[in-house]
Design an enzyme around this catalytic site. Structure first.
Site, PDB file in Angstrom:
ATOM      1  N   GLY A  88       0.802  -1.220   0.000  1.00 16.00           N
ATOM      2  CA  GLY A  88       0.000   0.000   0.000  1.00 16.00           C
ATOM      3  C   GLY A  88       0.834   1.268   0.000  1.00 16.00           C
ATOM      4  O   GLY A  88       2.023   1.237  -0.307  1.00 16.00           O
ATOM      5  N   HIS A 126       4.696   1.877  -7.886  1.00 12.07           N
ATOM      6  CA  HIS A 126       3.649   0.845  -7.886  1.00 12.07           C
ATOM      7  C   HIS A 126       2.773   0.967  -9.131  1.00 12.07           C
ATOM      8  O   HIS A 126       2.361  -0.019  -9.718  1.00 12.07           O
ATOM      9  CB  HIS A 126       2.733   0.991  -6.669  1.00 12.07           C
ATOM     10  N   ASP A 148      13.639  -3.293  -5.329  1.00  9.61           N
ATOM     11  CA  ASP A 148      13.927  -4.316  -4.324  1.00  9.61           C
ATOM     12  C   ASP A 148      14.515  -5.520  -5.058  1.00  9.61           C
ATOM     13  O   ASP A 148      13.889  -6.574  -5.164  1.00  9.61           O
ATOM     14  CB  ASP A 148      12.641  -4.706  -3.588  1.00  9.61           C
ATOM     15  N   GLN A 168      14.928  -8.881  -3.251  1.00  4.82           N
ATOM     16  CA  GLN A 168      13.603  -9.502  -3.094  1.00  4.82           C
ATOM     17  C   GLN A 168      13.158 -10.159  -4.402  1.00  4.82           C
ATOM     18  O   GLN A 168      12.687 -11.299  -4.425  1.00  4.82           O
ATOM     19  CB  GLN A 168      12.607  -8.430  -2.657  1.00  4.82           C
ATOM     20  N   SER A 203       9.699   5.251  -3.051  1.00  2.01           N
ATOM     21  CA  SER A 203       9.457   4.278  -1.988  1.00  2.01           C
ATOM     22  C   SER A 203       8.366   4.837  -1.087  1.00  2.01           C
ATOM     23  O   SER A 203       8.298   6.058  -0.878  1.00  2.01           O
ATOM     24  CB  SER A 203      10.740   4.092  -1.169  1.00  2.01           C
ATOM     25  N   SER A 204       7.542   3.959  -0.562  1.00  4.82           N
ATOM     26  CA  SER A 204       6.499   4.432   0.352  1.00  4.82           C
ATOM     27  C   SER A 204       7.134   5.110   1.566  1.00  4.82           C
ATOM     28  O   SER A 204       6.558   6.001   2.179  1.00  4.82           O
ATOM     29  CB  SER A 204       5.626   3.264   0.818  1.00  4.82           C
ATOM     30  N   ARG A 205       8.345   4.663   1.907  1.00  2.00           N
ATOM     31  CA  ARG A 205       9.025   5.234   3.081  1.00  2.00           C
ATOM     32  C   ARG A 205       9.440   6.687   2.868  1.00  2.00           C
ATOM     33  O   ARG A 205       9.641   7.419   3.840  1.00  2.00           O
ATOM     34  CB  ARG A 205      10.240   4.392   3.425  1.00  2.00           C
TER      35      ARG A 205
HETATM   36  O1  PAF Z   1       7.806  -5.178  -1.858  1.00  2.00           O
HETATM   37  C1  PAF Z   1       6.841  -5.168  -1.077  1.00  2.00           C
HETATM   38  O2  PAF Z   1       6.055  -4.234  -1.002  1.00  2.00           O
HETATM   39  C2  PAF Z   1       6.638  -6.362  -0.145  1.00  2.00           C
HETATM   40  O3  PAF Z   1       7.842  -6.891   0.274  1.00  2.00           O
HETATM   41  C3  PAF Z   1       5.747  -7.461  -0.747  1.00  2.00           C
HETATM   42  C4  PAF Z   1       6.380  -8.088  -1.982  1.00  2.00           C
HETATM   43  C5  PAF Z   1       4.389  -6.883  -1.106  1.00  2.00           C
HETATM   44  C6  PAF Z   1       5.519  -8.570   0.274  1.00  2.00           C
HETATM   45  O4  PAF Z   1       4.917  -8.098   1.418  1.00  2.00           O
END
Ligand code: PAF
Length: 282
Positions: A31, A37, A150, A153, A185-187
Protein backbone atom coordinates in the site's frame (compact mmCIF):
# COMPACT_ATOMS: atom_id res chain seq x y z
CA UNK A 1 -13.34 -2.47 -8.96
CA UNK A 2 -14.03 -4.90 -6.17
CA UNK A 3 -12.52 -4.53 -2.70
CA UNK A 4 -12.03 -7.98 -1.17
CA UNK A 5 -10.80 -8.58 2.38
CA UNK A 6 -11.58 -12.26 2.73
CA UNK A 7 -8.94 -14.72 1.42
CA UNK A 8 -11.59 -17.31 0.60
CA UNK A 9 -13.60 -14.81 -1.44
CA UNK A 10 -10.38 -13.81 -3.20
CA UNK A 11 -9.54 -17.43 -4.05
CA UNK A 12 -13.06 -18.07 -5.38
CA UNK A 13 -13.04 -14.91 -7.48
CA UNK A 14 -9.72 -15.95 -9.08
CA UNK A 15 -10.89 -19.53 -9.61
CA UNK A 16 -13.95 -18.29 -11.51
CA UNK A 17 -11.82 -16.07 -13.77
CA UNK A 18 -9.40 -18.88 -14.55
CA UNK A 19 -12.29 -21.23 -15.34
CA UNK A 20 -13.67 -18.58 -17.70
CA UNK A 21 -10.33 -18.68 -19.55
CA UNK A 22 -9.20 -15.25 -18.41
CA UNK A 23 -5.60 -14.50 -17.49
CA UNK A 24 -4.92 -12.97 -14.09
CA UNK A 25 -2.02 -10.77 -12.97
CA UNK A 26 -1.10 -10.12 -9.35
CA UNK A 27 0.73 -7.04 -8.08
CA UNK A 28 1.65 -7.57 -4.43
CA UNK A 29 2.08 -4.32 -2.47
CA UNK A 30 2.04 -3.01 1.07
CA UNK A 31 0.00 0.00 0.00
CA UNK A 32 0.79 3.73 0.22
CA UNK A 33 1.01 3.45 -3.55
CA UNK A 34 3.36 5.74 -5.46
CA UNK A 35 4.36 6.11 -9.11
CA UNK A 36 6.62 3.04 -8.82
CA UNK A 37 3.65 0.84 -7.89
CA UNK A 38 1.54 2.43 -10.60
CA UNK A 39 4.14 1.38 -13.20
CA UNK A 40 3.90 -2.21 -11.93
CA UNK A 41 0.11 -2.09 -12.15
CA UNK A 42 0.26 -0.71 -15.71
CA UNK A 43 2.66 -3.50 -16.66
CA UNK A 44 0.25 -6.06 -15.21
CA UNK A 45 -2.64 -4.42 -17.08
CA UNK A 46 -0.75 -4.81 -20.38
CA UNK A 47 -0.24 -8.55 -19.87
CA UNK A 48 -3.45 -9.93 -18.37
CA UNK A 49 -7.24 -9.73 -18.63
CA UNK A 50 -7.72 -9.25 -14.89
CA UNK A 51 -5.48 -7.38 -12.47
CA UNK A 52 -5.44 -8.03 -8.74
CA UNK A 53 -3.49 -5.66 -6.48
CA UNK A 54 -2.89 -6.96 -2.99
CA UNK A 55 -2.46 -4.47 -0.21
CA UNK A 56 -1.15 -5.99 2.97
CA UNK A 57 1.38 -4.56 5.41
CA UNK A 58 2.92 -7.89 6.24
CA UNK A 59 3.82 -7.90 9.94
CA UNK A 60 6.21 -10.84 9.72
CA UNK A 61 8.65 -9.13 7.36
CA UNK A 62 9.34 -6.23 9.73
CA UNK A 63 12.09 -6.62 12.29
CA UNK A 64 11.51 -3.54 14.39
CA UNK A 65 7.94 -3.11 15.67
CA UNK A 66 8.37 0.66 15.23
CA UNK A 67 9.02 0.26 11.49
CA UNK A 68 5.80 -1.77 11.13
CA UNK A 69 3.71 0.66 13.17
CA UNK A 70 5.00 3.70 11.30
CA UNK A 71 4.66 2.16 7.84
CA UNK A 72 2.35 4.54 5.90
CA UNK A 73 -1.24 3.35 5.42
CA UNK A 74 -3.40 5.18 2.88
CA UNK A 75 -6.27 2.89 1.94
CA UNK A 76 -8.61 5.60 0.60
CA UNK A 77 -5.95 7.08 -1.65
CA UNK A 78 -4.81 3.60 -2.79
CA UNK A 79 -8.37 2.67 -3.66
CA UNK A 80 -8.76 5.74 -5.86
CA UNK A 81 -5.46 5.14 -7.65
CA UNK A 82 -6.28 1.49 -8.34
CA UNK A 83 -9.73 2.41 -9.57
CA UNK A 84 -8.25 5.00 -11.94
CA UNK A 85 -5.87 2.41 -13.39
CA UNK A 86 -8.63 -0.10 -14.07
CA UNK A 87 -7.59 -2.60 -11.40
CA UNK A 88 -10.22 -5.34 -11.10
CA UNK A 89 -9.68 -6.32 -7.47
CA UNK A 90 -7.96 -4.67 -4.54
CA UNK A 91 -7.30 -7.48 -2.08
CA UNK A 92 -6.75 -5.98 1.37
CA UNK A 93 -7.07 -8.63 4.07
CA UNK A 94 -6.43 -8.07 7.76
CA UNK A 95 -3.51 -9.89 9.41
CA UNK A 96 -5.74 -12.23 11.40
CA UNK A 97 -7.31 -13.46 8.15
CA UNK A 98 -3.91 -14.11 6.61
CA UNK A 99 -2.05 -15.77 9.50
CA UNK A 100 -3.47 -18.37 11.84
CA UNK A 101 -2.56 -17.77 15.48
CA UNK A 102 -0.66 -21.05 15.52
CA UNK A 103 0.99 -20.76 12.10
CA UNK A 104 4.03 -23.04 12.06
CA UNK A 105 5.04 -23.25 8.40
CA UNK A 106 7.25 -20.59 6.81
CA UNK A 107 9.19 -20.29 3.58
CA UNK A 108 12.96 -19.81 3.77
CA UNK A 109 15.36 -19.08 0.94
CA UNK A 110 18.86 -19.93 2.09
CA UNK A 111 21.33 -18.57 -0.42
CA UNK A 112 20.38 -15.28 -2.04
CA UNK A 113 18.97 -13.96 1.22
CA UNK A 114 22.24 -14.32 3.14
CA UNK A 115 23.72 -10.91 2.39
CA UNK A 116 22.51 -7.34 1.84
CA UNK A 117 19.08 -6.78 3.45
CA UNK A 118 18.97 -10.41 4.59
CA UNK A 119 22.00 -9.82 6.78
CA UNK A 120 20.80 -6.61 8.36
CA UNK A 121 17.15 -7.67 8.62
CA UNK A 122 17.13 -11.25 9.89
CA UNK A 123 13.86 -12.98 9.09
CA UNK A 124 12.83 -10.33 6.57
CA UNK A 125 12.95 -12.55 3.50
CA UNK A 126 11.30 -15.43 5.33
CA UNK A 127 8.41 -13.02 5.90
CA UNK A 128 8.45 -11.88 2.27
CA UNK A 129 8.63 -15.40 0.80
CA UNK A 130 5.90 -16.67 3.11
CA UNK A 131 3.43 -13.91 2.26
CA UNK A 132 4.23 -13.96 -1.46
CA UNK A 133 3.72 -17.73 -1.63
CA UNK A 134 0.43 -17.37 0.28
CA UNK A 135 -0.75 -14.68 -2.17
CA UNK A 136 0.31 -16.77 -5.16
CA UNK A 137 -1.56 -19.76 -3.73
CA UNK A 138 -4.71 -17.74 -3.12
CA UNK A 139 -4.83 -15.92 -6.45
CA UNK A 140 -2.97 -18.48 -8.61
CA UNK A 141 -2.16 -15.75 -11.11
CA UNK A 142 -0.65 -16.33 -14.54
CA UNK A 143 1.85 -13.62 -13.79
CA UNK A 144 3.01 -11.50 -10.88
CA UNK A 145 4.90 -8.21 -11.00
CA UNK A 146 7.72 -7.05 -8.71
CA UNK A 147 9.92 -3.94 -8.84
CA UNK A 148 13.66 -3.87 -9.51
CA UNK A 149 14.14 -1.36 -6.70
CA UNK A 150 13.93 -4.32 -4.32
CA UNK A 151 16.26 -6.34 -6.48
CA UNK A 152 17.28 -8.84 -3.82
CA UNK A 153 13.60 -9.50 -3.09
CA UNK A 154 12.91 -9.93 -6.81
CA UNK A 155 15.75 -12.44 -7.24
CA UNK A 156 14.66 -14.39 -4.16
CA UNK A 157 11.07 -14.58 -5.40
CA UNK A 158 12.26 -15.73 -8.82
CA UNK A 159 14.32 -18.42 -7.08
CA UNK A 160 11.36 -19.48 -4.91
CA UNK A 161 9.18 -19.77 -8.01
CA UNK A 162 11.85 -21.87 -9.74
CA UNK A 163 12.68 -24.10 -6.78
CA UNK A 164 9.09 -24.71 -5.69
CA UNK A 165 7.77 -25.13 -9.26
CA UNK A 166 5.19 -22.40 -8.84
CA UNK A 167 3.31 -22.01 -12.14
CA UNK A 168 3.59 -18.23 -12.45
CA UNK A 169 5.60 -15.89 -14.63
CA UNK A 170 7.43 -13.13 -12.78
CA UNK A 171 7.59 -9.76 -14.54
CA UNK A 172 10.08 -7.09 -13.49
CA UNK A 173 9.17 -3.41 -13.24
CA UNK A 174 11.91 -0.79 -13.63
CA UNK A 175 12.74 1.47 -10.69
CA UNK A 176 10.83 4.74 -10.90
CA UNK A 177 12.63 7.83 -9.62
CA UNK A 178 11.68 11.27 -8.34
CA UNK A 179 12.83 14.17 -10.54
CA UNK A 180 16.07 14.45 -8.52
CA UNK A 181 16.79 10.72 -8.88
CA UNK A 182 15.65 9.39 -5.49
CA UNK A 183 14.11 5.93 -5.98
CA UNK A 184 10.39 6.01 -5.23
CA UNK A 185 9.46 4.28 -1.99
CA UNK A 186 6.50 4.43 0.35
CA UNK A 187 9.02 5.23 3.08
CA UNK A 188 10.02 8.51 1.34
CA UNK A 189 6.74 9.97 2.60
CA UNK A 190 8.06 9.75 6.16
CA UNK A 191 11.20 11.82 5.52
CA UNK A 192 11.41 15.35 6.93
CA UNK A 193 12.10 18.12 4.44
CA UNK A 194 15.81 18.18 5.30
CA UNK A 195 16.18 14.40 5.16
CA UNK A 196 14.37 14.32 1.84
CA UNK A 197 16.96 16.74 0.44
CA UNK A 198 19.81 14.64 1.85
CA UNK A 199 18.34 11.43 0.41
CA UNK A 200 19.33 12.35 -3.14
CA UNK A 201 22.95 11.57 -2.24
CA UNK A 202 22.10 7.86 -2.52
CA UNK A 203 21.30 8.28 -6.21
CA UNK A 204 24.20 10.66 -6.76
CA UNK A 205 26.68 8.24 -5.24
CA UNK A 206 25.41 5.43 -7.49
CA UNK A 207 25.76 7.68 -10.52
CA UNK A 208 29.28 8.56 -9.36
CA UNK A 209 30.22 4.86 -9.19
CA UNK A 210 28.73 4.19 -12.64
CA UNK A 211 30.83 7.01 -14.07
CA UNK A 212 33.99 5.69 -12.38
CA UNK A 213 33.39 2.28 -13.97
CA UNK A 214 32.79 3.88 -17.36
CA UNK A 215 36.09 5.70 -16.94
CA UNK A 216 37.92 2.44 -16.29
CA UNK A 217 37.82 1.84 -12.52
CA UNK A 218 37.61 -1.92 -11.86
CA UNK A 219 38.39 -2.19 -8.15
CA UNK A 220 35.29 -2.78 -6.05
CA UNK A 221 37.12 -1.58 -2.94
CA UNK A 222 37.81 1.79 -4.57
CA UNK A 223 34.22 2.10 -5.81
CA UNK A 224 32.71 1.26 -2.43
CA UNK A 225 35.00 3.69 -0.64
CA UNK A 226 34.00 6.49 -3.01
CA UNK A 227 30.30 5.82 -2.37
CA UNK A 228 30.84 5.67 1.38
CA UNK A 229 32.86 8.93 1.34
CA UNK A 230 30.00 10.65 -0.41
CA UNK A 231 27.32 9.28 1.92
CA UNK A 232 29.13 10.07 5.17
CA UNK A 233 29.38 13.75 4.21
CA UNK A 234 25.78 14.00 5.37
CA UNK A 235 25.62 13.56 9.14
CA UNK A 236 21.96 12.48 9.09
CA UNK A 237 22.82 9.37 7.05
CA UNK A 238 23.76 6.11 8.76
CA UNK A 239 25.10 3.52 6.31
CA UNK A 240 23.75 0.00 6.65
CA UNK A 241 25.63 -1.42 3.67
CA UNK A 242 27.31 -0.47 0.44
CA UNK A 243 28.12 -3.58 -1.60
CA UNK A 244 29.07 -4.55 -5.10
CA UNK A 245 27.92 -8.07 -5.89
CA UNK A 246 27.55 -10.41 -8.82
CA UNK A 247 24.21 -9.39 -10.31
CA UNK A 248 22.99 -13.00 -10.58
CA UNK A 249 24.34 -14.77 -7.48
CA UNK A 250 24.40 -11.64 -5.29
CA UNK A 251 27.81 -12.76 -3.96
CA UNK A 252 30.44 -10.08 -3.26
CA UNK A 253 33.04 -9.61 -5.98
CA UNK A 254 36.42 -7.87 -6.00
CA UNK A 255 36.66 -6.57 -9.54
CA UNK A 256 34.19 -5.48 -12.21
CA UNK A 257 34.48 -7.92 -15.11
CA UNK A 258 31.40 -7.17 -17.21
CA UNK A 259 28.39 -6.16 -15.11
CA UNK A 260 27.86 -6.03 -11.35
CA UNK A 261 25.25 -4.76 -8.96
CA UNK A 262 25.88 -1.82 -6.65
CA UNK A 263 23.41 -1.91 -3.77
CA UNK A 264 23.04 0.59 -0.95
CA UNK A 265 20.99 0.64 2.24
CA UNK A 266 21.02 3.58 4.63
CA UNK A 267 18.99 4.96 7.45
CA UNK A 268 17.96 8.57 7.35
CA UNK A 269 16.30 9.74 10.56
CA UNK A 270 15.92 6.01 11.25
CA UNK A 271 13.95 5.53 7.99
CA UNK A 272 15.45 2.76 5.92
CA UNK A 273 16.08 3.53 2.25
CA UNK A 274 17.56 1.21 -0.35
CA UNK A 275 18.64 1.59 -3.95
CA UNK A 276 20.69 -0.27 -6.53
CA UNK A 277 21.87 -0.14 -10.10
CA UNK A 278 23.96 -2.13 -12.48
CA UNK A 279 27.58 -1.13 -12.99
CA UNK A 280 28.55 -1.87 -16.55
CA UNK A 281 31.94 -1.89 -18.26
CA UNK A 282 31.75 0.09 -21.46
O1 PAF B 1 7.81 -5.18 -1.86
C1 PAF B 1 6.84 -5.17 -1.08
O2 PAF B 1 6.06 -4.23 -1.00
C2 PAF B 1 6.64 -6.36 -0.14
O3 PAF B 1 7.84 -6.89 0.27
C3 PAF B 1 5.75 -7.46 -0.75
C4 PAF B 1 6.38 -8.09 -1.98
C5 PAF B 1 4.39 -6.88 -1.11
C6 PAF B 1 5.52 -8.57 0.27
O4 PAF B 1 4.92 -8.10 1.42
Amino acid sequence: MQLIDDPEVMANWAKKRRRGGETVALVPTMGALHAGHLTLIKLARMHADEVVVSLFVNPIQFGEAKDFTHYPRKLEQDLMQCEALGVDVLFAPSADRVYMKDTSVWVDEELLSRGLCGESRPGHFRGVCTIVLKLLNLVQPDLAVFGEKDLQQLRIIERMVRDLNIPVEILRGKTVRESDGLAMSSRNQRLSEGARLDAVVIYESIQGAKKQVEQGERSVEVLIQAVRDRLVCLPRIVIDYVVVVDDVTLKPIERIHSTALLAIAVKLESIRLIDNDVLRRS
